[in-house]
Scaffold this active site. Structure first.
Site, mmCIF file in Angstrom:
data_model
loop_
_atom_site.group_PDB
_atom_site.id
_atom_site.type_symbol
_atom_site.label_atom_id
_atom_site.label_comp_id
_atom_site.label_asym_id
_atom_site.label_seq_id
_atom_site.Cartn_x
_atom_site.Cartn_y
_atom_site.Cartn_z
ATOM 1 N N ASP A 258 0.392 -1.134 -0.260
ATOM 2 C CA ASP A 258 -0.067 0.245 -0.160
ATOM 3 C C ASP A 258 1.016 1.079 0.115
ATOM 4 O O ASP A 258 2.097 0.798 0.020
ATOM 5 C CB ASP A 258 -1.199 -0.110 1.075
ATOM 6 C CG ASP A 258 -0.409 -0.474 3.047
ATOM 7 O OD1 ASP A 258 1.042 -0.104 2.667
ATOM 8 O OD2 ASP A 258 -0.736 -0.871 3.281
ATOM 9 N N ASP B 68 1.495 4.978 1.855
ATOM 10 C CA ASP B 68 0.536 5.978 2.528
ATOM 11 C C ASP B 68 1.690 7.541 2.363
ATOM 12 O O ASP B 68 2.236 7.532 1.828
ATOM 13 C CB ASP B 68 1.209 5.720 4.243
ATOM 14 C CG ASP B 68 0.578 4.066 4.612
ATOM 15 O OD1 ASP B 68 -0.589 4.124 3.906
ATOM 16 O OD2 ASP B 68 1.173 3.740 5.089
ATOM 17 N N ASP C 91 8.908 5.490 13.666
ATOM 18 C CA ASP C 91 9.141 3.790 14.003
ATOM 19 C C ASP C 91 11.237 2.877 13.760
ATOM 20 O O ASP C 91 11.831 3.463 14.392
ATOM 21 C CB ASP C 91 8.578 2.555 14.600
ATOM 22 C CG ASP C 91 8.165 1.921 12.873
ATOM 23 O OD1 ASP C 91 8.719 2.521 12.431
ATOM 24 O OD2 ASP C 91 7.053 1.513 13.494
#
Length: 467
Positions: free
Chosen positions: A79, A81, A160
């Site tokens: 996907d 983002d 992260d």
């Protein structure tokens, strides 16, 4: 890349003396279009629409995260983002096909039929004393709410892992790297941004993500990133069970489920997701439960490789089979109930306990019960039972579990699995003959009658003639 190496080394030295949880040294590297491998042809048409509309409206717009990382690794992104300095409300005003979701992290989903492009506002650092409606942490340091907005530099520090903090800028088609992500991609390292223990306490799911990315991308977890995981694994018990269910599917149904399970176990993470299975772990990994895990995860990986459909209910039914039978035997022994009654009580208990850790949806728990119950029904083949069971929607999954059990248990289970394998592929006449044999033997495996040689009549003694 020499400049990048020097900058990366300087960041590492500075970070060693920096005790603040998020104060990682930011050193922007802008990689121009001609020096990286991302082309707009690699990006989905809908993601490009979102990027262009945000940019034309005067907002910053970046492709970020796994989409950028995977393209740079010559992999197909799952996907795409988008990150922007537009607030969620501004995004909603710009896109009629927008839906705002989330309380912990406020996100915008731009809907293009079944395709969803996720858009997040650039996040900032938390003030020491702020409005707890936009940001909140638990006593253990876990982020409960995180809607503090900031700059792209702050957003990069809040992400992260370094390899997920690369930004493709639609305004000039460059890649912006603030934390050495390009170097870590080249070195094939998974590295947390900031102090690892603090970041894991903020969101313990990051420990699962570290393992998932390491296996998926064939990378190593950097030493400081790996060191606290085993000691902090218990923090996963505080994560909502629904979120851990979604994470468990990503971990075990990714196509590398077996390798992921083994690494999760090395770090003491797997038993946090499946505590009932953890009770069956042995030092030499020889229990039937452990062997079943290896079998079913290997089979799942092969199905993924062949683009075959995966049923989560079958996966969980197989994984929890031996915790179920062990519990059933204990209940039957301690209560004096029949094994069947103990089995049904155990099935309910096991599922009730498991959903507290990973919230398996009801539609799947119902299927798991059917697959388990059919293990009992598969032994009952007299009369019309075999024909009726063959017509059940869950027969194939139930038979697959029986075959896996046969590999581990052998003997009667192996013979039963062989019978069903022949039966389901036989024509009507052969099926009826097979059932007739079962009827005659009372359901026990048919034994071939040994033909005895015909008895020889004893010779009559010759009559003596008296002289």
């Amino acid at each position: 890349m020499i400049f990048n190496r020097v900058a990366s080394f300087c960041r590492k030295v500075l970070n060693q003396n920096d005790k603040a949880p998020h104060k990682q040294e930011v050193a922007l590297q802008v990689i121009p279009r001609e020096d990286h491998g991302i082309s707009r042809s690699d990006i989905s048409e809908n993601a490009l629409k979102v990027l262009y509309r945000l940019h034309k409206a005067g907002y910053q717009a970046y492709l970020v995260g796994g989409g950028v990382r995977d393209i740079l690794l010559d992999q197909q992104p799952k996907d795409f983002d988008v990150a922007t300095n537009a607030t969620p409300e501004e995004i909603k005003n710009l896109f009629r096909n927008c839906r705002l979701i989330g309380r912990r992290f406020r996100l915008a989903h731009i809907l293009f039929g079944r395709d969803v492009v996720e858009v997040a506002t650039l996040r900032g650092h938390h003030a020491e004393e702020g409005d707890n409606t936009t940001a909140a942490q638990s006593k253990q340091g876990m982020l409960l709410r995180d809607n503090v907005y900031g700059t792209i530099e702050e957003d990069a520090e809040r992400r992260d892992f370094t390899v997920n903090a690369l930004y493709y800028d639609i305004s000039d088609f460059s890649v912006r790297d603030f934390v050495g992500g390009m170097d870590d991609l080249e070195d094939r390292i998974i590295r947390l941004i900031g102090d690892p223990e603090t970041r894991y306490r903020e969101d313990p799911v990051r420990m699962l993500r570290a393992v998932r990315f390491a296996v998926k991308l064939e990378m190593d977890i950097e030493q400081d990133t790996a060191q606290p995981i085993e000691d902090l694994a218990h923090l996963l018990r505080d994560i909502p069970a629904a979120r851990l269910y979604e994470e468990s599917l990503k971990l075990l149904q990714s196509g590398q489920g077996l390798a992921t399970y083994r690494m999760l176990r090395d770090y003491g993470l797997f038993e946090q997701l499946f505590p009932l299975i953890g009770e069956h772990f042995t030092e030499d990994k020889s229990s039937q439960c452990e062997q079943m895990l290896e079998l079913v995860l290997d089979a799942t990986d092969k199905r993924m490789a062949n683009d075959q459909r995966i049923n989560p209910a079958f996966l969980f039914a197989a994984m929890l089979w031996y915790p179920l039978t062990t519990r059933a035997e204990e209940i039957a022994f301690n209560s004096g109930l029949s094994y069947y009654d103990a089995f049904m009580i155990s099935a309910n208990d096991i599922l009730d306990e498991q959903v507290r850790s990973t919230a398996i949806p009801r539609r799947f728990t119902a299927m798991i019960r059917d697959i388990w119950q059919n293990q009992m029904r598969l032994t009952r083949r007299t009369g019309k039972r075999a024909f009726k069971l063959l017509e059940q929607p869950k027969f194939r999954a139930s038979f697959d579990l029986l075959e896996m059990r046969a590999e581990l248990e052998g003997d009667d289970v192996k013979e039963l699995a062989s019978w069903w394998h022949v039966f389901q592929n036989a024509d009507r006449v052969k099926k009826q003959k097979m059932v007739q044999i079962v009827n005659q033997t009372g359901g026990a495996p048919a034994k071939k009658k040994r033909r005895r040689p015909p008895r020889k009549k004893p010779r009559k003694p010759a009559q003596r003639t008296e002289e």
